[in-house]
Scaffold this active site. Structure first.
Site, PDB file in Angstrom:
ATOM      1  N   HIS A 401       0.811  -1.233   0.000  1.00 47.60           N
ATOM      2  CA  HIS A 401       0.000   0.000   0.000  1.00 47.60           C
ATOM      3  C   HIS A 401       0.834   1.269   0.000  1.00 47.60           C
ATOM      4  O   HIS A 401       0.290   2.344   0.245  1.00 47.60           O
ATOM      5  CB  HIS A 401      -0.926   0.055   1.214  1.00 47.60           C
ATOM      6  CG  HIS A 401      -1.934  -1.047   1.276  1.00 47.60           C
ATOM      7  ND1 HIS A 401      -3.231  -0.900   0.843  1.00 47.60           N
ATOM      8  CD2 HIS A 401      -1.830  -2.315   1.718  1.00 47.60           C
ATOM      9  CE1 HIS A 401      -3.884  -2.030   1.024  1.00 47.60           C
ATOM     10  NE2 HIS A 401      -3.055  -2.907   1.561  1.00 47.60           N
ATOM     11  N   LYS A 592      -9.397  13.375   4.567  1.00 47.15           N
ATOM     12  CA  LYS A 592      -8.426  12.267   4.549  1.00 47.15           C
ATOM     13  C   LYS A 592      -7.434  12.552   5.670  1.00 47.15           C
ATOM     14  O   LYS A 592      -7.440  13.641   6.239  1.00 47.15           O
ATOM     15  CB  LYS A 592      -7.702  12.199   3.210  1.00 47.15           C
ATOM     16  CG  LYS A 592      -7.100  13.555   2.752  1.00 47.15           C
ATOM     17  CD  LYS A 592      -6.431  13.479   1.392  1.00 47.15           C
ATOM     18  CE  LYS A 592      -7.395  13.479   0.238  1.00 47.15           C
ATOM     19  NZ  LYS A 592      -7.312  12.320  -0.608  1.00 47.15           N
ATOM     20  N   ARG A 593      -6.591  11.552   6.010  1.00 48.83           N
ATOM     21  CA  ARG A 593      -5.558  11.819   6.999  1.00 48.83           C
ATOM     22  C   ARG A 593      -4.720  13.027   6.562  1.00 48.83           C
ATOM     23  O   ARG A 593      -4.536  13.270   5.374  1.00 48.83           O
ATOM     24  CB  ARG A 593      -4.663  10.589   7.169  1.00 48.83           C
ATOM     25  CG  ARG A 593      -5.339   9.444   7.913  1.00 48.83           C
ATOM     26  CD  ARG A 593      -5.717   9.851   9.328  1.00 48.83           C
ATOM     27  NE  ARG A 593      -4.543   9.973  10.157  1.00 48.83           N
ATOM     28  CZ  ARG A 593      -4.150   9.072  11.060  1.00 48.83           C
ATOM     29  NH1 ARG A 593      -4.886   7.992  11.263  1.00 48.83           N
ATOM     30  NH2 ARG A 593      -3.056   9.259  11.772  1.00 48.83           N
ATOM     31  N   LYS A 598      -0.205  14.522   0.943  1.00 48.56           N
ATOM     32  CA  LYS A 598      -1.584  14.700   0.472  1.00 48.56           C
ATOM     33  C   LYS A 598      -1.884  16.177   0.186  1.00 48.56           C
ATOM     34  O   LYS A 598      -2.900  16.520  -0.403  1.00 48.56           O
ATOM     35  CB  LYS A 598      -2.570  14.138   1.485  1.00 48.56           C
ATOM     36  CG  LYS A 598      -2.460  12.615   1.666  1.00 48.56           C
ATOM     37  CD  LYS A 598      -3.436  12.114   2.723  1.00 48.56           C
ATOM     38  CE  LYS A 598      -3.228  10.654   3.099  1.00 48.56           C
ATOM     39  NZ  LYS A 598      -3.848   9.713   2.148  1.00 48.56           N
ATOM     40  N   THR A 700      -8.994   5.995  -1.710  1.00 49.23           N
ATOM     41  CA  THR A 700     -10.298   5.348  -1.793  1.00 49.23           C
ATOM     42  C   THR A 700     -11.401   6.380  -1.553  1.00 49.23           C
ATOM     43  O   THR A 700     -12.517   6.230  -2.060  1.00 49.23           O
ATOM     44  CB  THR A 700     -10.425   4.208  -0.770  1.00 49.23           C
ATOM     45  OG1 THR A 700      -9.867   4.651   0.477  1.00 49.23           O
ATOM     46  CG2 THR A 700      -9.692   2.960  -1.222  1.00 49.23           C
ATOM     47  N   LYS A 704     -15.257   7.243  -3.365  1.00 50.97           N
ATOM     48  CA  LYS A 704     -16.534   7.504  -2.670  1.00 50.97           C
ATOM     49  C   LYS A 704     -17.154   8.801  -3.183  1.00 50.97           C
ATOM     50  O   LYS A 704     -18.367   8.885  -3.401  1.00 50.97           O
ATOM     51  CB  LYS A 704     -16.311   7.570  -1.154  1.00 50.97           C
ATOM     52  CG  LYS A 704     -15.797   6.250  -0.571  1.00 50.97           C
ATOM     53  CD  LYS A 704     -15.263   6.404   0.859  1.00 50.97           C
ATOM     54  CE  LYS A 704     -14.418   5.195   1.232  1.00 50.97           C
ATOM     55  NZ  LYS A 704     -13.623   5.409   2.468  1.00 50.97           N
TER      56      LYS A 704
HETATM   57  C1  26Q Z   1       3.079   0.400  10.545  1.00 46.53           C
HETATM   58  C2  26Q Z   1       3.991   0.073  11.530  1.00 46.53           C
HETATM   59  C3  26Q Z   1       3.911   0.648  12.773  1.00 46.53           C
HETATM   60  C4  26Q Z   1       2.882   1.530  13.054  1.00 46.53           C
HETATM   61  C5  26Q Z   1       1.964   1.856  12.066  1.00 46.53           C
HETATM   62  C6  26Q Z   1       2.073   1.308  10.812  1.00 46.53           C
HETATM   63  C7  26Q Z   1       1.097   1.674   9.769  1.00 46.53           C
HETATM   64  C8  26Q Z   1      -0.262   1.737  10.061  1.00 46.53           C
HETATM   65  C9  26Q Z   1      -1.178   2.084   9.089  1.00 46.53           C
HETATM   66  C10 26Q Z   1       1.498   1.931   8.477  1.00 46.53           C
HETATM   67  C11 26Q Z   1       0.579   2.265   7.505  1.00 46.53           C
HETATM   68  C12 26Q Z   1      -0.772   2.341   7.793  1.00 46.53           C
HETATM   69  C13 26Q Z   1      -1.798   2.700   6.817  1.00 46.53           C
HETATM   70  C14 26Q Z   1      -1.565   2.936   5.535  1.00 46.53           C
HETATM   71  C15 26Q Z   1      -2.626   3.318   4.610  1.00 46.53           C
HETATM   72  O1  26Q Z   1      -3.747   3.567   5.001  1.00 46.53           O
HETATM   73  N1  26Q Z   1      -2.321   3.368   3.311  1.00 46.53           N
HETATM   74  C16 26Q Z   1      -3.316   3.715   2.331  1.00 46.53           C
HETATM   75  O2  26Q Z   1      -3.916   2.513   1.887  1.00 46.53           O
HETATM   76  C17 26Q Z   1      -5.036   2.789   1.061  1.00 46.53           C
HETATM   77  C18 26Q Z   1      -5.694   1.470   0.718  1.00 46.53           C
HETATM   78  O3  26Q Z   1      -4.932   0.772  -0.189  1.00 46.53           O
HETATM   79  C19 26Q Z   1      -4.607   3.545  -0.181  1.00 46.53           C
HETATM   80  O4  26Q Z   1      -5.757   3.901  -0.892  1.00 46.53           O
HETATM   81  C20 26Q Z   1      -3.821   4.799   0.190  1.00 46.53           C
HETATM   82  O5  26Q Z   1      -3.303   5.406  -0.974  1.00 46.53           O
HETATM   83  C21 26Q Z   1      -2.699   4.445   1.139  1.00 46.53           C
HETATM   84  O6  26Q Z   1      -2.041   5.619   1.587  1.00 46.53           O
END
Ligand code: 26Q
Length: 859
Positions: A401, A592-593, A598, A700, A704
């Site tokens: 991702h 979004k976050r 972004k 995503t 929406k």
């Molecule tokens: C990893 C290790 C330690 C702590 C936290 C994490 C961690 C947690 C959540 C790393 C990444 C995430 C989330 C990532 C994320 O949401 N990525 C998004 O995924 C979506 C679904 O595929 C995409 O549409 C987005 O582009 C992408 O940014």
């Protein structure tokens, strides 16, 4: 392999069953059940019941209908030996359940009517009235409605954003497509924090989503499993005289599964979300108690129970937080032990494990599963290495991702060694066999070997989780076409060159059940009337809308739906933050976050430019716009928090400026989440998808918005590329550098000063922010942001500013012709079919999982 556990009920019982208080779905049956549950689940009668009591009664009423389908699904899967999809994800951002479950069960209308028929007058419900009045809601002559109960539904915020919500959409589509599936994850006691805004800054509050109990889950303590940590490994000779390894952990924690039923849309399939909660292992505190070390035992108990306490609130890998690795190993180990238990209980042979289960790794967070399955097969079940590795590879597939190299998960070797000594040995063994293959293929290419190794040895040593996931599985996919291509040419290039056939693209999707039907009933109704109800399960049917875009009467109805939704959001904004916005203005939305990549700050700079234009020329004929933002910043991400402060500060000044006279309104919606997103997507006119090209894997939210008829202003990034292809380039506001151009800019050397020099307006905008105009004269507040942009600008905000601002001018021009705009809006919804998560799940089924739907009949 196995036979059906229970026989269907005898025919004579069938009628009674249909009318059963636990399964009947007429409004009357639901109302009866609701009352029954109020008495016998909550132990309350109406006059003293709280809103939560009524909510719980409704939830139990729905749950009973789910359980019937859940049991039938389980029995059918067991009886047919079908392959089951296991979706491994550290996050499931499910959103509120009540409305969605009613929708999928096909009883939304009946529930509404049942509650109306119950005729519970608010004036007779003092406890309920008190709560509603405190919230500023009218009670007057009203009766308790479904809307009241839906509002009471707590959101399980067990995810950060896109990745967690994707997992939830996939669970909906798996069930709706009748594909047997289990979602395996973590039952965090505290999910993503609640965001409040104080003095314009984000303040985090812990999310107590379980405080009123969770009616949707069923704890299964009897299915608890043990998970070890730490300790050492030792070798021994088994009965056959073979040398084997055994892991002797020094801490054992128990994992308790909590199951939530996941119904498909209007089918009988009801899958399972199985989340694991940690608790102390009794044998271990006994041991410590027995040697008299009471406090050590208590410490250990607390540590065990802390494991699943809280979700890490960052959506990027930031470094080696040991507890995070513990969480990952914990849930993955629980899941695999659960799967093996089920497989063996059904008489299965571990050599065929992958014929009965396929496990998808949602990013690298569960990648340790590769080593854990090897350990279980080799150490605990006595398989030889080669067959075990073959089973493992066939069992797993990995979804990436992210493209940001710095966001790839890697764990310092010392942490790994301490926490998972046996897994590290296994990873070394996988690595040495893998690198042997690489050497054979590329003799003498030591640089390549170092790049591909599962261990990063370029400085401090790390385990590279993405490499483990690639080597330990049979498929690797990105989440949008551009992203999948960039994976192959970028961070996973060596792996692609070695085994190109492993690589796939599966473009993300979102569920139209939640993100259209549930949150936008006005639009759903219009679609039903116009093209028939089939669109909700076959979104390609939306194409038929295109022929209605030229029908003036239809456009008028389309506009009316949007206007009613905008009035709803305007009302929500007024209630929550007291700002009045005009539903007739263009609603320009970025939710979004908060992340620099972004580029919420690019949006903010454009607002300031617009503000300056109007200040300078009050006669300027700019159509009124409402800029709406929402999103959480990771608590430790200073720049993201400063961007929030910038937006709220601009809002403070601009919203009150009499010269602006309402022609610009800026709103920062606090605590953006799945639940309140229902106000946002249906009422957006313009969707901001403005990340630096090559940075957003897919997105995503973009999908929406498109489904709900918003137009996109966006870069050629992630799935925006495909959205533009599907809706037609002439119906999409494109701007900005492409991913290739971004690369070239960096290669050739980027100087933000050049962008500033070539665009006087941009200089004025930054100057105004730096001057303290939006910070009560304080020049320090935004200095870090302004300096960052003017000195390094790592995400090319300044480079894209001119193109963005010009594109926004085109948006204004299009908006000024409201018939034209409506046509574009219709064509956007018409072209959004590809972005259904049903299509995404079908792709996974065909390209990666090799599974088929399984019909479930209700007995
Ligand atoms: C990893 C290790 C330690 C702590 C936290 C994490 C961690 C947690 C959540 C790393 C990444 C995430 C989330 C990532 C994320 O949401 N990525 C998004 O995924 C979506 C679904 O595929 C995409 O549409 C987005 O582009 C992408 O940014």
């Amino acid at each position: 392999m196995a036979t059906r556990i229970s026989a269907p009920p005898p025919a004579a019982d069938k009628e009674r069953l249909a009318e059963d208080i636990r399964t009947g779905i007429s409004p009357e049956a639901l109302a009866r059940s609701f009352h029954d549950n109020l008495y016998y689940e909550q132990g309350r009668y109406p006059a003293i019941a709280t809103l939560n009591d009524f909510y719980q009664a409704a939830a139990h009423t729905v749950r009973q209908r789910l359980l019937q389908r859940w049991i039938e699904t389980l029995e059918t899967v067991v009886a047919t030996d079908q392959k089951v999809v296991c979706y491994f994800s550290a996050e499931f951002l499910m959103g509120p359940q009540l409305g969605n479950n009613l929708l999928n069960l096909g009883i939304f209308r009946q529930a509404t009517q049942g509650l109306e028929a119950a005729n519970l007058k608010l004036k007779d419900l003092p406890a309920v009235r008190r709560v509603l009045e405190k919230r500023g809601e009218s009670t007057g002559d009203l009766t308790l409605s479904l809307e009241h109960l839906l509002e009471e539904d707590e959101e399980p915020g067990l995810g950060n954003g896109g990745l967690g919500r994707l997992a939830a959409c996939f669970m909906d589509s798996l069930a709706s497509l009748e594909v047997p599936a289990v979602g395996y994850g973590i039952r965090y006691e505290f999910g993503i924090f609640d965001q409040t805004i104080r003095d314009g800054w984000q303040v985090e509050i812990t999310d107590e989503w379980l405080k009123n109990g969770n009616p949707w889950e069923i704890a299964r303590p009897e299915m608890a499993v043990s998970v070890g940590f730490g300790g050492r490994t030792e070798t021994y000779e088994d009965q056959g005289g073979c040398l084997r390894v055994r892991w002797v952990p020094d801490l054992v924690v128990e994992g308790v599964p909590y199951d939530t039923p996941i119904p498909g849309y209007r089918v009988n399939t009801c899958n399972t979300l199985r989340l694991w909660s940690s608790r102390a292992h009794h044998s271990f505190d006994f041991q410590a108690f027995n040697v008299g070390d009471y406090y050590a035992a208590v410490d250990e108990k607390v540590a065990s129970e802390n494991l699943t306490k809280v979700l890490y609130p960052n959506d990027e890998f930031l470094g080696g937080k040991e507890l995070r690795l513990k969480q990952q190993y914990f849930f993955v180990s629980c899941a695999l032990k659960d799967m093996i238990r089920i497989h063996l209980a059904m008489g299965g042979d571990l050599n065929q494990f992958y014929e009965y289960f396929t496990a998808q790794l949602n990013d690298t967070h569960p990648a340790i599963a590769v080593a854990e399955l090897m350990r279980l097969l080799v150490d605990e079940h006595g398989l030889e290495w080669e067959p075990a590795f073959d089973i493992t590879r066939r069992s797993f597939a990995y979804t990436n991702h992210t493209l940001l190299p710095e966001a790839l998960e890697k764990w310092p070797l010392p942490i790994f060694q301490r926490l998972l000594p046996r897994h590290l040995e296994i990873i070394y063994e996988i690595n040495s066999r893998f690198l042997e293959r690489v050497r054979l293929r590329y003799p003498g290419d030591e640089a390549r070997i170092a790049r591909m190794s599962l261990i990063d040895e370029s400085g401090e040593r790390y385990v590279r989780m993405a490499h483990l996931a690639c080597v330990g599985g049979h498929a690797i996919n990105g989440v949008a076409e551009l992203h999948s291509e960039l994976l192959k040419s970028g961070i996973l290039r060596d792996f692609y060159e070695l085994e190109p056939e492993l690589f796939h693209n599966v473009t993300n999707g979102v569920t139209p059940r939640r993100f259209v039907a549930l949150i936008n009933p006005g639009l759903a109704g219009l679609l039903d009337e116009t093209i028939g109800a089939g669109w909700l399960t076959d979104m390609e049917k939306l194409r038929e809308l295109a022929s209605h875009a030229d029908d003036a009467a239809f456009r008028e109805r389309w506009r009316r739906v949007k206007m009613e939704n905008k009035e709803g959001l305007a009302d929500y904004i007024r209630r929550k933050i007291g700002i009045r916005v005009d539903p007739l203005s263009l609603f320009d939305v970025q939710v979004k976050r908060i992340h620099e990549y972004k580029r919420q700050h690019l949006n903010a700079l454009h607002i300031v430019a617009r503000y300056l234009r109007l200040k300078r020329n009050p006669e300027l004929n700019l159509p009124p716009r409402t800029f709406i933002f929402g999103g959480k910043a990771a608590p430790g991400y200073f720049m993201a928090k400063l961007i929030i402060k910038l937006i709220t500060s601009i809002a403070e000044v601009v919203n009150k400026d009499p010269d602006i006279d309402g022609r610009i309104k800026v709103v920062f919606l606090p605590d953006y989440n799945v639940k309140n997103s229902r106000w946002v997507y249906p009422s957006a006119d313009l969707s901001e998808q403005i990340s630096t090209a090559g940075k957003e894997a897919s997105g995503t939210g973009n999908m929406k918005f498109t489904m709900n008829g918003a137009l996109t202003i966006g870069t050629l990034d992630g799935a925006n590329v495909e959205i533009r292809d599907e809706v037609g380039p002439e119906n999409f506001f494109l701007f900005g550098l492409t991913a290739d151009e971004v690369e070239r800019v960096w290669r050739e050397g980027y100087r933000p000063a050049d962008s500033l020099a070539s665009n006087p307006e941009l200089g004025e905008v930054l100057g105004l922010i730096a001057s303290g105009h939006f910070s009560g004269g304080d020049r320090n507040v935004f200095a870090p942001l302004v300096d960052n942009l003017s000195q390094c600008d790592p995400f090319l905000v300044l480079a894209d500013f001119a193109g963005y601002a010009a594109c926004q001018d085109q948006v204004d021009a299009a908006w000024n012709d409201s018939d034209h705009w409506s046509r574009l809006s219709i064509l956007n919804t018409a072209g959004s079919g590809k972005f259904s998560s049903d299509r995404a799940i079908r792709d996974y089924c065909e390209k990666i999982w090799d599974v088929e739907p399984l019909k479930v009949d209700l007995m």
